[in-house]
Scaffold this motif. Sequence first.
Motif, short mmCIF file in Angstrom:
data_model
loop_
_atom_site.label_atom_id
_atom_site.label_comp_id
_atom_site.label_asym_id
_atom_site.label_seq_id
_atom_site.Cartn_x
_atom_site.Cartn_y
_atom_site.Cartn_z
N VAL A 265 -11.20 22.72 -6.36
CA VAL A 265 -12.00 23.92 -6.64
C VAL A 265 -12.67 23.79 -8.01
CG1 VAL A 265 -11.90 26.41 -7.04
CG2 VAL A 265 -10.60 25.39 -5.15
N LEU A 266 -11.91 23.33 -9.00
CA LEU A 266 -12.49 23.12 -10.33
C LEU A 266 -13.62 22.11 -10.28
CD1 LEU A 266 -9.33 23.02 -12.65
CD2 LEU A 266 -10.98 24.88 -12.39
N THR A 267 -13.44 21.05 -9.48
CA THR A 267 -14.50 20.04 -9.34
C THR A 267 -15.76 20.63 -8.73
OG1 THR A 267 -12.89 18.24 -9.14
CG2 THR A 267 -15.09 17.83 -8.27
N THR A 268 -15.60 21.44 -7.69
CA THR A 268 -16.75 22.08 -7.05
C THR A 268 -17.48 23.00 -8.04
OG1 THR A 268 -15.72 22.00 -4.87
CG2 THR A 268 -17.46 23.62 -5.18
N LEU A 269 -16.72 23.78 -8.79
CA LEU A 269 -17.32 24.69 -9.76
C LEU A 269 -18.01 23.92 -10.88
CD1 LEU A 269 -14.46 27.34 -9.95
CD2 LEU A 269 -16.75 27.71 -9.02
N SER B 215 -17.17 16.68 -17.98
CA SER B 215 -16.14 17.03 -16.99
C SER B 215 -15.36 18.25 -17.49
CB SER B 215 -15.16 15.86 -16.80
OG SER B 215 -14.44 15.63 -18.01
N PRO B 216 -14.58 18.89 -16.60
CA PRO B 216 -13.69 19.96 -17.06
C PRO B 216 -12.71 19.47 -18.13
CG PRO B 216 -13.94 20.07 -14.68
CD PRO B 216 -14.61 18.79 -15.13
N ASN C 140 -2.20 33.16 -23.24
CA ASN C 140 -2.30 31.93 -24.04
C ASN C 140 -3.47 31.12 -23.47
OD1 ASN C 140 -1.97 29.10 -24.79
ND2 ASN C 140 0.01 29.70 -25.64
N THR C 141 -4.52 31.00 -24.25
CA THR C 141 -5.73 30.33 -23.77
C THR C 141 -5.44 28.94 -23.22
OG1 THR C 141 -7.14 31.56 -25.29
CG2 THR C 141 -8.01 29.47 -24.45
N LEU C 142 -4.65 28.17 -23.94
CA LEU C 142 -4.43 26.77 -23.58
C LEU C 142 -3.51 26.61 -22.37
CD1 LEU C 142 -4.13 25.20 -27.14
CD2 LEU C 142 -6.17 25.59 -25.75
N LYS C 143 -2.73 27.65 -22.07
CA LYS C 143 -1.81 27.57 -20.93
C LYS C 143 -2.26 28.38 -19.72
CE LYS C 143 2.37 26.78 -23.72
NZ LYS C 143 3.70 27.33 -24.10
N ASP C 144 -3.01 29.44 -19.98
CA ASP C 144 -3.31 30.40 -18.90
C ASP C 144 -4.73 30.32 -18.36
OD1 ASP C 144 -0.73 31.37 -19.19
OD2 ASP C 144 -1.32 32.87 -20.68
N LEU C 145 -5.60 29.53 -19.00
CA LEU C 145 -6.97 29.38 -18.53
C LEU C 145 -7.30 27.91 -18.34
CD1 LEU C 145 -8.84 31.96 -20.82
CD2 LEU C 145 -8.45 32.17 -18.35
N ALA C 146 -8.07 27.62 -17.31
CA ALA C 146 -8.53 26.25 -17.02
C ALA C 146 -10.03 26.18 -17.27
CB ALA C 146 -8.22 25.88 -15.57
N ALA C 147 -10.44 25.27 -18.13
CA ALA C 147 -11.86 25.12 -18.44
C ALA C 147 -12.59 24.53 -17.24
CB ALA C 147 -12.04 24.21 -19.65
N VAL C 148 -13.75 25.10 -16.90
CA VAL C 148 -14.62 24.55 -15.85
C VAL C 148 -15.70 23.70 -16.52
CG1 VAL C 148 -16.27 25.09 -14.02
CG2 VAL C 148 -14.17 26.43 -14.26
N ASN C 149 -16.57 24.33 -17.29
CA ASN C 149 -17.53 23.59 -18.11
C ASN C 149 -18.29 24.55 -19.01
OD1 ASN C 149 -19.19 21.45 -19.17
ND2 ASN C 149 -18.94 20.38 -17.23
N MET C 150 -18.84 23.98 -20.05
CA MET C 150 -19.74 24.69 -20.94
C MET C 150 -21.10 24.82 -20.26
SD MET C 150 -21.02 23.18 -24.59
CE MET C 150 -19.35 22.83 -25.11
N GLY D 119 -19.06 29.22 -22.03
CA GLY D 119 -18.54 28.39 -20.95
C GLY D 119 -17.88 29.21 -19.86
N ILE D 120 -17.50 28.53 -18.79
CA ILE D 120 -16.88 29.19 -17.64
C ILE D 120 -15.45 28.69 -17.49
CG2 ILE D 120 -16.99 29.45 -15.12
CD1 ILE D 120 -20.02 29.51 -15.38
#
Length: 331
Positions: free
Chosen positions: A271-275, A304-305, A120-130, A260-261
């Motif tokens: 970690v998300l902030t660093t990425l 932002s993410p 599930n994209t919205l539950k299983d992945l965390a957006a970093v940035n485009m 995006g990543i």
Amino acid sequence: MQPNRAIRRRTLRALAGVIIVTPLLNAGPVLASETYPTKPIRLIVGYPPGGSNDIAARIIAPELSQLLGVSVVVENKAGANGVIGADHVAKAEPDGYTLLLSSMSPVILAPQTMKQPPFNTLKDLAAVNMMALTPEAIALGPKRQGINTLPELLDLAQKERITLSSSGSGGLPHLTIELLKKVRPNIEHVPYKGAGPALTDTLAGHVDGIVMDLPPLYSQIKEGKLKALAVTSEQRVSFLSQVPTAQESLPGFNVENWVGIFAPAKTPANVLTTLDQAVRKAVTQPKVKAALEAVALSPVTQDSPAAFQKQVADDYVRWGKILRDAGVEMN
């Protein structure tokens, strides 16, 4: 006089040390901390080498490596329209060492055409940035040489059937054609198994035109083998500034594919902030911007993410409805 000469010698030695040391300090990573990252990062791409996702990954990976101070290695896990690679990251350890570079299809479109999507994209992945945007291009081959604008094509479609190829059912090019069909029902979608066969048949005159992400068509448009009638971005793209947007004749017609990543869900916030900081800084580098634009990708990041995550969620809802309305078969 002797003490003064000694002081001058010590001062020159100190300055020489600064001159030597400063470049070494600047050459190191600027975003790494003591806790992350401390080992190589895998950047997963859900397609074979050579496609726009893979190209984007290989453009940004060296810059991320320099900024983070560890190797960022591109790894291709192709299959199921990018879903295999996305699923691999969705199920990976959420530690920031397995990331996904993806366009919309593997995370927004393809899962919504599957009866049992593996994640599930919205539950299983965390957006970093485009990192980039690319519009769809609406282009004609030699079969319709007398048509030079999108309004002319739409006028013709009131009288005749117009065939437009795409790289397959369920992708963003297909859905763009479905939006055109709402304006002119005489437009017919002709799906192919990939961008290559669709482009080949369009150039051979077996179909009237093609709708595709801009990168695979860019060189053919530049060489005059395809006539680009419109791009579907909000504004004209700088590297094809003579080509109007679809919105100039169809207000509100906006279709843009992003790259995006992503990280696995539950990746720590620091970690998300660093990425996120690394991605945004990498995309601003002149050599990265130039390399992206050379393959028809417009460098763009979100603030932002969280902002990118919101766009992902909004796009999931928007394109899910269009998929259902278009009657794209589930598999």
